[in-house]
Design a protein around this motif. Sequence first.
Motif, PDB file in Angstrom:
ATOM      1  N   PRO A  13       0.813  -1.234   0.000  1.00  0.00           N
ATOM      2  CA  PRO A  13       0.000   0.000   0.000  1.00  0.00           C
ATOM      3  C   PRO A  13       0.840   1.274   0.000  1.00  0.00           C
ATOM      4  O   PRO A  13       0.371   2.322  -0.473  1.00  0.00           O
ATOM      5  CB  PRO A  13      -0.832  -0.134   1.280  1.00  0.00           C
ATOM      6  N   TRP A  14       2.062   1.207   0.530  1.00  0.00           N
ATOM      7  CA  TRP A  14       2.920   2.386   0.525  1.00  0.00           C
ATOM      8  C   TRP A  14       3.429   2.730  -0.870  1.00  0.00           C
ATOM      9  O   TRP A  14       4.006   3.803  -1.087  1.00  0.00           O
ATOM     10  CB  TRP A  14       4.095   2.185   1.477  1.00  0.00           C
ATOM     11  N   LEU A  15       3.243   1.818  -1.816  1.00  0.00           N
ATOM     12  CA  LEU A  15       3.700   2.057  -3.185  1.00  0.00           C
ATOM     13  C   LEU A  15       2.598   2.602  -4.072  1.00  0.00           C
ATOM     14  O   LEU A  15       2.842   2.952  -5.232  1.00  0.00           O
ATOM     15  CB  LEU A  15       4.238   0.754  -3.786  1.00  0.00           C
ATOM     16  N   GLU A  16       1.385   2.671  -3.551  1.00  0.00           N
ATOM     17  CA  GLU A  16       0.272   3.180  -4.340  1.00  0.00           C
ATOM     18  C   GLU A  16       0.529   4.641  -4.731  1.00  0.00           C
ATOM     19  O   GLU A  16       0.963   5.449  -3.919  1.00  0.00           O
ATOM     20  CB  GLU A  16      -1.034   3.058  -3.554  1.00  0.00           C
ATOM     21  N   GLY A  17       0.262   4.945  -5.971  1.00  0.00           N
ATOM     22  CA  GLY A  17       0.491   6.296  -6.463  1.00  0.00           C
ATOM     23  C   GLY A  17       1.878   6.507  -7.031  1.00  0.00           C
ATOM     24  O   GLY A  17       2.141   7.548  -7.652  1.00  0.00           O
ATOM     25  N   LEU A  59       9.340  -6.053  -6.033  1.00  0.00           N
ATOM     26  CA  LEU A  59       8.966  -4.808  -6.707  1.00  0.00           C
ATOM     27  C   LEU A  59       8.667  -5.054  -8.186  1.00  0.00           C
ATOM     28  O   LEU A  59       7.704  -4.516  -8.740  1.00  0.00           O
ATOM     29  CB  LEU A  59      10.084  -3.784  -6.553  1.00  0.00           C
ATOM     30  N   GLU A  60       9.468  -5.876  -8.813  1.00  0.00           N
ATOM     31  CA  GLU A  60       9.243  -6.197 -10.225  1.00  0.00           C
ATOM     32  C   GLU A  60       7.898  -6.900 -10.404  1.00  0.00           C
ATOM     33  O   GLU A  60       7.157  -6.622 -11.364  1.00  0.00           O
ATOM     34  CB  GLU A  60      10.371  -7.075 -10.755  1.00  0.00           C
ATOM     35  N   GLN A  61       7.568  -7.794  -9.482  1.00  0.00           N
ATOM     36  CA  GLN A  61       6.289  -8.503  -9.560  1.00  0.00           C
ATOM     37  C   GLN A  61       5.105  -7.553  -9.442  1.00  0.00           C
ATOM     38  O   GLN A  61       3.998  -7.870  -9.899  1.00  0.00           O
ATOM     39  CB  GLN A  61       6.225  -9.563  -8.461  1.00  0.00           C
ATOM     40  N   HIS A  62       5.323  -6.375  -8.832  1.00  0.00           N
ATOM     41  CA  HIS A  62       4.261  -5.384  -8.701  1.00  0.00           C
ATOM     42  C   HIS A  62       4.310  -4.336  -9.808  1.00  0.00           C
ATOM     43  O   HIS A  62       3.683  -3.273  -9.694  1.00  0.00           O
ATOM     44  CB  HIS A  62       4.332  -4.721  -7.319  1.00  0.00           C
ATOM     45  N   VAL A  67       5.909  10.233   6.789  1.00  0.00           N
ATOM     46  CA  VAL A  67       4.712   9.924   6.011  1.00  0.00           C
ATOM     47  C   VAL A  67       3.883   8.856   6.720  1.00  0.00           C
ATOM     48  O   VAL A  67       2.693   9.023   6.936  1.00  0.00           O
ATOM     49  CB  VAL A  67       5.077   9.459   4.590  1.00  0.00           C
ATOM     50  N   ASP A  68       4.528   7.755   7.110  1.00  0.00           N
ATOM     51  CA  ASP A  68       3.810   6.683   7.796  1.00  0.00           C
ATOM     52  C   ASP A  68       4.817   5.784   8.514  1.00  0.00           C
ATOM     53  O   ASP A  68       6.000   5.742   8.142  1.00  0.00           O
ATOM     54  CB  ASP A  68       2.996   5.860   6.802  1.00  0.00           C
ATOM     55  N   THR A  69       4.329   5.095   9.525  1.00  0.00           N
ATOM     56  CA  THR A  69       5.146   4.157  10.298  1.00  0.00           C
ATOM     57  C   THR A  69       4.288   2.950  10.629  1.00  0.00           C
ATOM     58  O   THR A  69       3.097   3.081  10.899  1.00  0.00           O
ATOM     59  CB  THR A  69       5.635   4.800  11.611  1.00  0.00           C
ATOM     60  N   VAL A  83      10.501  -2.089  12.815  1.00  0.00           N
ATOM     61  CA  VAL A  83       9.667  -0.954  12.428  1.00  0.00           C
ATOM     62  C   VAL A  83       9.917  -0.648  10.963  1.00  0.00           C
ATOM     63  O   VAL A  83      11.035  -0.839  10.451  1.00  0.00           O
ATOM     64  CB  VAL A  83       9.982   0.285  13.302  1.00  0.00           C
ATOM     65  N   GLN A  84       8.870  -0.211  10.279  1.00  0.00           N
ATOM     66  CA  GLN A  84       9.006   0.287   8.919  1.00  0.00           C
ATOM     67  C   GLN A  84       8.571   1.738   8.900  1.00  0.00           C
ATOM     68  O   GLN A  84       7.577   2.116   9.539  1.00  0.00           O
ATOM     69  CB  GLN A  84       8.174  -0.551   7.941  1.00  0.00           C
ATOM     70  N   ILE A  85       9.348   2.551   8.185  1.00  0.00           N
ATOM     71  CA  ILE A  85       9.127   3.993   8.142  1.00  0.00           C
ATOM     72  C   ILE A  85       9.120   4.436   6.692  1.00  0.00           C
ATOM     73  O   ILE A  85      10.015   4.088   5.911  1.00  0.00           O
ATOM     74  CB  ILE A  85      10.233   4.738   8.914  1.00  0.00           C
ATOM     75  N   LEU A  86       8.113   5.201   6.326  1.00  0.00           N
ATOM     76  CA  LEU A  86       8.062   5.847   5.024  1.00  0.00           C
ATOM     77  C   LEU A  86       8.230   7.343   5.263  1.00  0.00           C
ATOM     78  O   LEU A  86       7.473   7.939   6.047  1.00  0.00           O
ATOM     79  CB  LEU A  86       6.734   5.561   4.319  1.00  0.00           C
ATOM     80  N   ALA A  87       9.226   7.931   4.610  1.00  0.00           N
ATOM     81  CA  ALA A  87       9.541   9.342   4.850  1.00  0.00           C
ATOM     82  C   ALA A  87       9.823  10.046   3.536  1.00  0.00           C
ATOM     83  O   ALA A  87      10.339   9.447   2.582  1.00  0.00           O
ATOM     84  CB  ALA A  87      10.748   9.462   5.780  1.00  0.00           C
ATOM     85  N   GLY A  88       9.474  11.334   3.486  1.00  0.00           N
ATOM     86  CA  GLY A  88       9.690  12.130   2.292  1.00  0.00           C
ATOM     87  C   GLY A  88      10.977  12.916   2.369  1.00  0.00           C
ATOM     88  O   GLY A  88      11.292  13.527   3.400  1.00  0.00           O
ATOM     89  N   ALA A  89      11.725  12.911   1.279  1.00  0.00           N
ATOM     90  CA  ALA A  89      12.961  13.697   1.211  1.00  0.00           C
ATOM     91  C   ALA A  89      12.617  15.182   1.202  1.00  0.00           C
ATOM     92  O   ALA A  89      11.506  15.583   0.841  1.00  0.00           O
ATOM     93  CB  ALA A  89      13.742  13.330  -0.041  1.00  0.00           C
ATOM     94  N   PRO A  90      13.555  16.033   1.611  1.00  0.00           N
ATOM     95  CA  PRO A  90      13.299  17.477   1.597  1.00  0.00           C
ATOM     96  C   PRO A  90      12.869  17.956   0.208  1.00  0.00           C
ATOM     97  O   PRO A  90      13.358  17.473  -0.807  1.00  0.00           O
ATOM     98  CB  PRO A  90      14.653  18.075   2.001  1.00  0.00           C
ATOM     99  N   THR A  91      11.955  18.912   0.185  1.00  0.00           N
ATOM    100  CA  THR A  91      11.483  19.440  -1.094  1.00  0.00           C
ATOM    101  C   THR A  91      12.370  20.555  -1.624  1.00  0.00           C
ATOM    102  O   THR A  91      12.196  21.010  -2.745  1.00  0.00           O
ATOM    103  CB  THR A  91      10.041  19.965  -0.964  1.00  0.00           C
ATOM    104  N   SER A  92      13.313  20.997  -0.799  1.00  0.00           N
ATOM    105  CA  SER A  92      14.323  21.951  -1.254  1.00  0.00           C
ATOM    106  C   SER A  92      15.677  21.411  -0.843  1.00  0.00           C
ATOM    107  O   SER A  92      15.787  20.578   0.055  1.00  0.00           O
ATOM    108  CB  SER A  92      14.095  23.337  -0.641  1.00  0.00           C
ATOM    109  N   ALA A  93      16.696  21.894  -1.505  1.00  0.00           N
ATOM    110  CA  ALA A  93      18.032  21.343  -1.291  1.00  0.00           C
ATOM    111  C   ALA A  93      18.478  21.525   0.146  1.00  0.00           C
ATOM    112  O   ALA A  93      18.307  22.579   0.748  1.00  0.00           O
ATOM    113  CB  ALA A  93      19.036  22.015  -2.232  1.00  0.00           C
ATOM    114  N   VAL A  94      19.043  20.469   0.698  1.00  0.00           N
ATOM    115  CA  VAL A  94      19.654  20.515   2.021  1.00  0.00           C
ATOM    116  C   VAL A  94      21.146  20.337   1.836  1.00  0.00           C
ATOM    117  O   VAL A  94      21.587  19.333   1.287  1.00  0.00           O
ATOM    118  CB  VAL A  94      19.107  19.402   2.940  1.00  0.00           C
ATOM    119  N   PRO A  95      21.967  21.324   2.232  1.00  0.00           N
ATOM    120  CA  PRO A  95      23.407  21.181   2.048  1.00  0.00           C
ATOM    121  C   PRO A  95      23.918  19.932   2.747  1.00  0.00           C
ATOM    122  O   PRO A  95      23.587  19.674   3.897  1.00  0.00           O
ATOM    123  CB  PRO A  95      23.977  22.448   2.705  1.00  0.00           C
TER     124      PRO A  95
END
Length: 231
Positions: A27-31, A52-55, A191-193, A209-221
């Motif tokens: 479900p975390w791969l939806e979209g 992943l290939e099977q999906h 995003v979700d845990t 534990v499994q964690i889904l997280a979004g990378a920064p939307t602007s550059a982080v040095p």
Amino acid sequence: MSDLNHQAAYWDAVAETKRFTHPLHTPWLEGLDRDAVILDYGCGYGRTMSTLEQHGFGNLFGVDTSPGMIARARRLHPAMRFEVLTTAPTLPCPDASIDLVVLFAVLTCIPDDQAQRRLIGELCRVLKPGGRLYLSDLLLQHDQRHRDRYTEFGARHGGSTYGVFRTADGAVCRHHHDDWFTDLLTDFTPVDTRPVTVATMNGHEAAGVQILAGAPTSAVPRKVERPGPTS
């Protein structure tokens, strides 16, 4: 402890016998577009990439520090792309080129805090702004066997991070306080845990534990330290 963060010789020795079990929560791969660029860091013998290939995902790339694991992966999945990572954690990828990084049971193989931070910094570099990191790893176990192993390793190695231990067959692994991941992923957006229970590579049940997280939307040095010689 820097030498314990690079255990390719151990993984080469067990490459044909170990079985990994962390589940892929689809479900975390939806979209996620089926043409998305997906990197499996610490891909082992390619089990998660095969799922992943099977999906329906086809733009997959796996890296691992163990030539033995990569050899097994190439034999099992000859049509997939795998590469031995010789300068971990530095990746042969341009900045902001990856849509999703899968990081399954990798941090448990990296005992040192700073080595983990360097890896996460490198993954942040290669992820596209707003790209996703899908992490699955192991938490501290609270049974007496594990508490004894954590304490014994710390006593032998100068009070090392609690949760580090040596397996019966010689791997040095780490289990984590759950709040460590919050600290480690401070630049990411949660995003979700989800909690998971997995069979370890040696057949024991363990809490993770499994964690889904979004990378920064602007550059982080970022300054990713290049690996140096180990003693």
